[in-house]
Write a protein that holds these residues in place. Structure first.
Motif, short mmCIF file in Angstrom:
data_model
loop_
_atom_site.label_atom_id
_atom_site.label_comp_id
_atom_site.label_asym_id
_atom_site.label_seq_id
_atom_site.Cartn_x
_atom_site.Cartn_y
_atom_site.Cartn_z
N THR A 39 4.66 0.85 5.60
CA THR A 39 3.65 0.06 6.30
C THR A 39 2.38 0.87 6.49
OG1 THR A 39 5.37 -1.18 7.46
CG2 THR A 39 3.16 -1.21 8.41
N SER A 66 -1.42 2.90 -0.84
CA SER A 66 -2.64 2.16 -1.11
C SER A 66 -3.65 3.08 -1.76
CB SER A 66 -3.22 1.60 0.19
OG SER A 66 -4.56 1.17 0.00
N ARG A 87 0.74 1.84 2.82
CA ARG A 87 0.39 0.80 1.86
C ARG A 87 -0.26 -0.42 2.51
NH1 ARG A 87 5.47 -1.32 -0.78
NH2 ARG A 87 5.48 -2.71 1.02
N ASP A 88 0.26 -0.84 3.67
CA ASP A 88 -0.15 -2.13 4.24
C ASP A 88 -1.27 -1.97 5.26
OD1 ASP A 88 1.83 -3.26 2.64
OD2 ASP A 88 3.35 -3.03 4.20
N ASP A 89 -0.98 -1.28 6.36
CA ASP A 89 -2.01 -1.00 7.37
C ASP A 89 -2.25 0.49 7.39
OD1 ASP A 89 -3.71 -0.72 9.47
OD2 ASP A 89 -2.35 -1.52 10.99
#
Length: 235
Positions: free
Chosen positions: A98, A138, A101-103
């Protein structure tokens, strides 16, 4: 406000000198390399070994990720791989992927705070918490990513694939010294990894040796050379 970030691109050749590589003052920001992989694969040990191998030549910093603790950062400080102020910790509070990659906001803030506080850096290593084969970074957070697996998890791990294995810029197969004791066939792992990854590089490491991290360090040096290209020769 976060800095501009490099484009989502595996190639960090000379063309990487884009606006995303620059700080607001026009100076080149640090190269950011993420290290991910399953729990116990040797990510923190790889980070520690890289710091020891490169710290006399480059200005380094590290950001670690743990779910509820700062254990990996504390380990690196105890091992004195870098001055303690160059090691920052993020507590993700959720699955490790998380925060990488996501936040990615907490990690971005940690990286940028290190550069603001310490001055220009050459390299920031961002270590993910232990995750599964789907873990990827990310490209807004890192410029290149390393995925670490180990032979003790079974020589079928490269064959299982997953984004971490198939798309990471470098795959590291760690703990090769354990292969005879766990029945792992390194040739099989190499062949399976090559089938999964095509032209993307794979290296095998054993960090029990004095120079065990050399294949990873050489790859990082290549990335650094591309990120900070030598000045053109005078005409």
């Amino acid at each position: 406000m976060h800095l501009d970030h490099a484009p989502d691109d595996h190639d960090l050749g000379p063309a990487a000198a884009s606006a995303g590589a620059l700080r607001p003052d026009g100076s080149r920001r640090a190269l950011r390399i993420g290290l991910g992989g399953p729990v116990g694969s040797g990510k923190t040990a790889t980070v520690a070994a890289l710091c020891r191998a490169l710290r006399d030549r480059f200005l380094l910093a590290v950001v670690t990720n743990d779910i509820y603790t700062r254990e990996d950062a504390e380990f690196l400080r105890r091992e004195a791989v870098l001055p303690p102020e160059r090691i920052s910790a993020v507590e993700t509070g959720a699955c490790p992927h998380t925060a990488i990659r996501d936040d990615i906001s907490a990690n971005l803030e940690a990286v940028e705070e290190l550069e603001d506080r310490l001055g220009p850096l050459d390299l920031v290593l961002v270590e993910s918490g232990g995750d599964n084969l789907t873990a990827t970074f990310s490209r807004g957070l890192v410029d290149a990513q390393v995925f670490v697996i180990d032979v003790s998890s079974g020589d079928d791990i490269p064959r299982k694939g997953g984004p971490g294995i198939t798309t990471a810029d470098l795959l590291v197969v760690n703990k090769t010294d354990l292969a005879p004791y766990v029945g792992a066939d390194l040739d099989t792992m190499a062949a399976d990894a090559a089938r999964q990854r095509g032209p993307l590089p794979v290296v095998f490491t054993s960090l029990t040796g004095d120079d065990g991290v050399r294949p990873v360090a050489e790859w990082v040096l290549g990335r650094l050379a591309a990120w900070h290209p030598a000045p053109a020769a005078p005409r």
